[in-house]
Design an enzyme around this catalytic site. Structure first.
Site, PDB file in Angstrom:
ATOM      1  N   GLU A   1     -10.368  13.382 -13.552  1.00  0.00           N
ATOM      2  CA  GLU A   1     -10.608  14.022 -12.260  1.00  0.00           C
ATOM      3  C   GLU A   1      -9.288  14.300 -11.535  1.00  0.00           C
ATOM      4  OE1 GLU A   1     -13.243  12.691  -8.336  1.00  0.00           O
ATOM      5  OE2 GLU A   1     -12.648  11.210  -9.823  1.00  0.00           O
TER       6      GLU A   1
ATOM      7  N   LYS B   1     -17.701  18.700  -7.393  1.00  0.00           N
ATOM      8  CA  LYS B   1     -18.248  17.344  -7.356  1.00  0.00           C
ATOM      9  C   LYS B   1     -19.324  17.273  -6.273  1.00  0.00           C
ATOM     10  CE  LYS B   1     -16.612  12.530  -7.209  1.00  0.00           C
ATOM     11  NZ  LYS B   1     -15.394  11.683  -7.175  1.00  0.00           N
TER      12      LYS B   1
ATOM     13  N   CYS C   1     -17.144  11.663 -11.955  1.00  0.00           N
ATOM     14  CA  CYS C   1     -16.935  10.303 -11.469  1.00  0.00           C
ATOM     15  C   CYS C   1     -18.136   9.774 -10.682  1.00  0.00           C
ATOM     16  CB  CYS C   1     -15.643  10.213 -10.666  1.00  0.00           C
ATOM     17  SG  CYS C   1     -15.006   8.516 -10.532  1.00  0.00           S
TER      18      CYS C   1
ATOM     19  N   THR D   1       5.812 -12.526  -1.585  1.00  0.00           N
ATOM     20  CA  THR D   1       5.093 -13.501  -2.412  1.00  0.00           C
ATOM     21  C   THR D   1       3.850 -14.090  -1.744  1.00  0.00           C
ATOM     22  OG1 THR D   1       6.553 -15.280  -1.628  1.00  0.00           O
ATOM     23  CG2 THR D   1       7.213 -14.124  -3.633  1.00  0.00           C
TER      24      THR D   1
END
Length: 659
Positions: free
Chosen positions: A44, A111, A163, A480
């Protein structure tokens, strides 16, 4: 017997990388042609990239996509190719697929169902194509069929679900099946999430079984645009059987998955079912194109790799984040990574993931190709360990409250992964800041009165040095912080959160600790264990910001991480009120009394509400779980709020007292 070879390609695209995206599409087409593929399905929006975001509003993006499509047409001689791109029709943008055959545009399909939940914002940029509508699209002086249609090319009937079209109950495939479509292509941009492979696989298998057709599913691979990782899974199923399945989470740019299918056999299977067909072409328009399709000379066969790792969250986490780091590094044109290695679990995990990135990349691509992809000098390309050394610098930054335990653990981890290891003494900087403020306000700072401030200045004093080092080396500083800390703001902004990328902010601390123990003793398949992580795993998680006598631990400051994570899922993912969260905890953790559970619930909701501003400021993180805390990809919450004050005040009265 009518044998044709169909194929799906996984592409590692980059938004608005016109030349690069075009080159990878060309590579896929040429690979397909060499294999004798008749129909090739590409992902897509593969021409501009799926993650262009508000650049889809730019007319330049729309026009350049069409220009690239035109440049690709000569390369499609003798083959049928489905290419994704945005188009504009009557002042509305549509997410479309263009079917190209033998160098000609046959037509386009829009779509119908747009993805608008979780990380997806398609309705912001596109309109859903209305069911049953068909137009002649006038563009660039030409007219093209656009809308709900079936393509008949060389006698082969081809339809599309794009999709999200396949993830809804009233999917277009029902109409396609009623008109006897032979091949349904699904060009997708289906992001990675834990366990999603099995859901996706069932969608493809059930579609091919229910619709009695060959179903060809394509996808992106890699870190396309920064946050979202694609696993590259391509599948081909025919009449309910998986006949081909491509690799996942690989380091190549293009992967082609193909299979030979017997169109006549599939039609006979369709004829034996009770599926009610249509006897005319009034449901969807049939757009025909005459060409001779390549015929296959091999019998149909099943090719489905036996991958026992697909449902192992530890393996998926390892490989998804490692691939995400690899693509982020090369696409950002950074020259390496810097990690402030504290000797604790989070920073050790980040350092190990960089090591794993290099290990997996060199296993697939080889040492020289890995170096070339990352732009490293030839001198660094002797061994995987040499590559890690060239890429990764770990820095232990000591204050007066740091211990030999964490210092030694940090050194052991750096040595085990092959990183360069440096030590900074930041205590003089901390003291200088404290003296400066004491002189200005006219009093001494002390732990009884200024605990949080004195903890935070230590974390913040560590930021400038590692930023400087990263700048000097043209490297990317990795933050982190993990998901559990993000939930309750247990992090110092401009301290341990500093960095350009936060690779583990999408994973909770309880899982991370389990994963580190697994890496210590077992490790990813084909890689093996890393025993040096024991120096980290034997410690109780601690910020190590108070004097040693305080015996500070994260869980004493907050609550046990497994409980924190259960509260987070219940409160944030499931949107339960505090009293409902209590019922969840009481059933899951009956060993803790009412008073203790109430304390932890109140602490979580207060800290959650107070710290949305921190979550808004986190460096970009990877999307790993479809219910995460990233305000840019799933979880939006007001920065200023009432903080659940009424709900928490009522909690004591709602929950019955013990005894």
């Amino acid at each position: 017997m009518h044998l044709v070879r169909v194929a799906a390609a996984a592409l590692n695209q980059t938004p608005l990388d016109w030349d690069g995206n075009q080159a990878r599409i060309l590579e896929a087409i040429r690979l397909a042609r060499r294999q004798g593929v008749a129909v090739l399905c590409l992902p897509e929006l593969c021409i501009p990239g799926y993650g262009c975001e508000d650049a889809f509003f730019s007319r330049g993006t729309i026009l350049e996509s069409w220009r690239v499509l035109q440049e690709l047409l000569p390369e499609t001689k003798g083959i049928v190719v489905a290419l994704g791109l945005p188009i504009m029709h009557r002042a509305a943008n549509y997410n479309a697929v263009c079917l190209v055959a033998d160098g000609h545009i046959v037509g386009l399909v829009g779509k119908r169902f747009l993805a608008g939940d979780g990380i997806h914002y398609e309705p912001r940029w596109f309109k859903g194509w209305p069911a049953g509508k068909f137009v002649q699209w006038e563009h660039d002086g030409h007219s093209y069929p656009l809308g709900d249609q079936i393509f008949e090319v060389g006698g082969l009937r081809i339809g599309f679900e794009i999709c999200e079209d396949a993830w809804v109950p009233n999917r277009p495939g029902v109409e396609l099946a009623s008109q006897g479509v032979d091949v349904i292509c699904n060009p997708s941009a289906s992001h990675f999430a834990f366990g999603k492979h099995e859901v996706r696989k069932q969608i493809v298998l059930n579609a091919s079984r229910s619709f009695r057709a060959t179903y060809v599913y394509s996808n992106f691979i890699g870190n396309e645009a920064g946050r979202v990782i694609y696993d590259g899974e391509c599948m081909i199923a025919s009449s309910g059987h998986l006949v081909a399945e491509g690799p996942r989470l690989g380091y190549g740019d293009v992967y082609l998955t193909s299979a030979v299918v017997d169109v006549d056999l599939a039609r006979m299977v369709h004829a034996r079912t009770t599926y009610a067909p249509t006897v005319d072409d009034n449901v969807r328009r049939i757009t025909r194109f005459d060409m001779k399709l390549p015929t296959a000379d091999l019998p149909p066969h099943t090719v489905a790799p036996d991958d026992a790792l697909r449902n192992d969250k530890r393996e998926e986490f390892s490989r998804a984040v490692a691939l995400g780091l690899f693509d982020y590094l090369r696409k950002s044109r950074s020259r390496g990574f810097v990690v402030s290695l504290s000797g604790g679990a989070d920073s050790a995990a980040v350092a190990y993931l960089v090591h794993l990135m290099v290990t997996l990349a060199t296993q697939e691509l080889g040492v020289e190709a890995t170096c070339a992809r990352l732009g490293l000098p030839e001198g660094a390309c002797t061994t995987p360990r040499a590559i890690v050394r060239a890429l990764l610098t770990c820095v232990y930054q000591a204050t007066a409250n740091s211990s030999d335990t964490t210092r030694n653990a940090a050194r052991a981890v750096a040595e085990a992964v092959g990183a360069e290891f440096l030590e900074f003494d930041v205590e003089p900087l901390v003291r200088a800041y404290v003296r400066t403020v004491e002189g200005a306000i006219g009093r001494e700072l002390g732990w009884k009165s200024d605990d949080i401030a004195l903890q935070n200045i230590q974390a913040r004093a560590r930021a400038p040095g590692v930023w400087l080092l990263a700048n000097l080396r043209g490297a990317l500083l990795l933050a982190t912080s993990n998901r559990s800390e993000a939930a309750v703001g247990y992090a110092t902004m401009d301290g341990d959160t500093c960095g350009g990328l936060s690779p583990i902010a999408g994973i909770d601390k309880a899982f991370l600790r389990q994963w580190l123990r697994w890496v210590e003793h077992e490790g990813p398949a084909g890689v093996g264990p890393t025993p040096a992580l024991r120096a980290v795993n034997v410690q109780a998680p601690t910020a190590e910001l108070r004097p040693a006598g305080a015996k500070q631990t994260d869980e004493d400051d907050l609550m046990p991480y497994p409980i924190l994570d259960v509260i987070e899922r219940a409160a944030i993912r499931d949107k339960l009120a505090p009293k409902e969260v209590y019922r969840v905890l009481a059933s899951r953790f009956p060993e803790h009394g009412r008073a203790q559970l109430l304390l932890w619930i109140k602490r979580f909701f207060r800290l959650w509400s107070q710290n949305q501003w921190k979550r808004e400021r986190y460096a970009p993180s990877f999307h790993l779980d479809d219910e995460n805390l990233d305000p840019k990809t799933w979880c939006r919450f007001p920065i200023l709020s009432g903080g659940f004050a009424r709900e928490l005040a009522e909690l004591e009265n709602v929950v019955p007292r013990e005894g």
